[in-house]
Write an enzyme that holds these catalytic residues in place. Structure first.
Site, mmCIF file in Angstrom:
data_model
loop_
_atom_site.group_PDB
_atom_site.id
_atom_site.type_symbol
_atom_site.label_atom_id
_atom_site.label_comp_id
_atom_site.label_asym_id
_atom_site.label_seq_id
_atom_site.Cartn_x
_atom_site.Cartn_y
_atom_site.Cartn_z
ATOM 1 C CG ASP A 109 51.774 33.145 39.615
ATOM 2 O OD1 ASP A 109 50.750 33.482 40.408
ATOM 3 O OD2 ASP A 109 52.928 33.654 39.388
ATOM 4 C CG ASP B 25 43.581 42.216 30.067
ATOM 5 O OD1 ASP B 25 44.812 41.719 29.629
ATOM 6 O OD2 ASP B 25 42.776 41.632 30.216
HETATM 7 P P1 IMP Z 1 48.094 36.287 39.285
HETATM 8 O O1 IMP Z 1 48.494 35.039 38.415
HETATM 9 O O2 IMP Z 1 46.774 36.029 39.933
HETATM 10 O O3 IMP Z 1 49.237 36.233 40.327
HETATM 11 O O4 IMP Z 1 48.244 37.312 38.506
HETATM 12 C C1 IMP Z 1 49.377 38.360 38.439
HETATM 13 C C2 IMP Z 1 49.126 39.540 37.953
HETATM 14 O O5 IMP Z 1 49.412 39.525 36.755
HETATM 15 C C3 IMP Z 1 47.477 39.866 37.893
HETATM 16 O O6 IMP Z 1 47.126 40.656 39.109
HETATM 17 C C4 IMP Z 1 47.472 40.951 36.526
HETATM 18 O O7 IMP Z 1 47.758 42.131 37.281
HETATM 19 C C5 IMP Z 1 48.710 40.340 35.633
HETATM 20 N N1 IMP Z 1 48.211 39.506 34.768
HETATM 21 C C6 IMP Z 1 48.169 38.056 34.674
HETATM 22 N N2 IMP Z 1 47.563 37.934 33.745
HETATM 23 C C7 IMP Z 1 47.129 38.820 32.985
HETATM 24 C C8 IMP Z 1 46.205 39.064 31.809
HETATM 25 O O8 IMP Z 1 45.786 38.129 31.084
HETATM 26 N N3 IMP Z 1 45.907 40.370 31.670
HETATM 27 C C9 IMP Z 1 45.963 41.260 32.443
HETATM 28 N N4 IMP Z 1 46.875 41.143 33.392
HETATM 29 C C10 IMP Z 1 47.350 40.189 33.660
#
Ligand code: IMP
Length: 196
Positions: A75, A154
Site C-alpha cells: 500500500d 508520478d
Molecule cells: P495503492 O497502493 O495501489 O493503493 O496506491 C495508492 C495510490 O497512490 C495509487 O493509485 C497512485 O495514485 C498513488 N501512488 C502510489 N505509489 C505511487 C507511485 O510510485 N507513483 C505515483 N503514484 C503512486
C-alpha cells in the site's frame, strides 16, 4: 531447529495488485535480485485505515489465505505537507476522483509544495511469517503535469535533488530512489539474512 524456524528464500513471490505500473516496477526490482514477481491474479481487498502498514497486511493475509503461496501486497500513498498529509492512505480514491489536475488545482497559489511518497510492503511467507517493510522519498509537487511514464501521481512529483518528475524518468531510474524500491530493498535484505 524447529521446522517453522527454517525459512527458504522464495524464487517467486506473488504480488497482489491490479496496477500494471506497480507490477512493472516490482518485476524490475525483483529481476535485479534474481527473484521472479508473478501477478497473484486475485482482487486486492483494501480496508479503510489511516495506516499503510495495516492496509497492506490485511490485503496480503487475505491474499495468502486464498493462494497459499509466498505473497506480497503493497500500500502506497502521497503525503502532501501543506494539506496535512492528504491524500495519504486515500491516494487511490483521490487519484480516481480528482487526479493530478485536481491536486494541482487544490494547491494553486501554495508556495509550500513539499510532499513524500510512502510505501508499505507486507510479505507473507507462511501463516507464521508476516513482515512489513517501509520506504519513503520526499520531494515537491510540480506546478504542472509533466511526463508520460509511470502511473498515478508520478507526473506531479519531483524527487528532492532532481528537476524532473517521476513520470519523466525511466522505470530503472525511478527504482534507484523510490519509496517502493527502498521498502523492497529492506525486504530483500531481510530475506537474505533470514533464509537460505
Ligand atoms: P495503492 O497502493 O495501489 O493503493 O496506491 C495508492 C495510490 O497512490 C495509487 O493509485 C497512485 O495514485 C498513488 N501512488 C502510489 N505509489 C505511487 C507511485 O510510485 N507513483 C505515483 N503514484 C503512486
Amino acid at each position: 531447529m524447529l521446522k517453522r524456524d527454517v525459512l527458504r528464500k522464495p524464487k517467486t513471490l506473488y504480488l497482489l495488485t491490479n496496477n500494471d505500473g506497480k507490477l512493472r516496477e516490482f518485476r524490475e526490482l525483483g529481476a535485479s535480485h534474481s527473484l521472479k514477481i508473478a501477478k497473484a491474479g486475485l482482487e486486492k481487498l483494501e480496508i479503510q485505515s489511516s495506516s499503510l502498514e495495516e492496509i497492506a497486511t490485511y490485503a496480503a493475509l487475505t491474499g495468502y489465505l486464498s493462494l497459499r503461496k509466498p505473497l506480497l501486497a503493497e500500500d502506497a500513498g502521497l503525503f502532501i505537507q501543506s494539506l496535512n498529509g492528504f491524500p495519504g492512505p486515500y491516494s487511490s480514491y483521490v487519484f480516481k476522483t480528482l487526479g493530478n489536475e485536481g491536486i494541482l488545482r487544490i494547491m494553486d497559489g501554495m508556495n509550500l509544495r513539499r510532499a513524500c511518497f510512502r510505501s508499505a510492503i507486507s510479505l507473507v511467507l507462511d501463516i507464521q511469517t508476516i513482515k512489513v517493510f517501509t520506504g519513503e522519498i520526499c520531494g515537491s509537487i510540480s506546478n504542472k503535469v509533466r511526463g508520460k511514464s509511470g502511473f498515478g501521481f508520478d507526473p506531479i512529483f519531483i524527487p528532492e535533488g532532481y528537476t524532473r518528475t517521476f513520470a519523466e524518468m525511466s522505470v530503472k531510474e525511478k527504482n534507484k530512489i523510490s519509496h517502493r524500491a527502498k521498502a523492497f530493498n529492506s525486504m530483500m535484505e531481510w530475506l537474505e539474512n533470514n533464509s537460505f
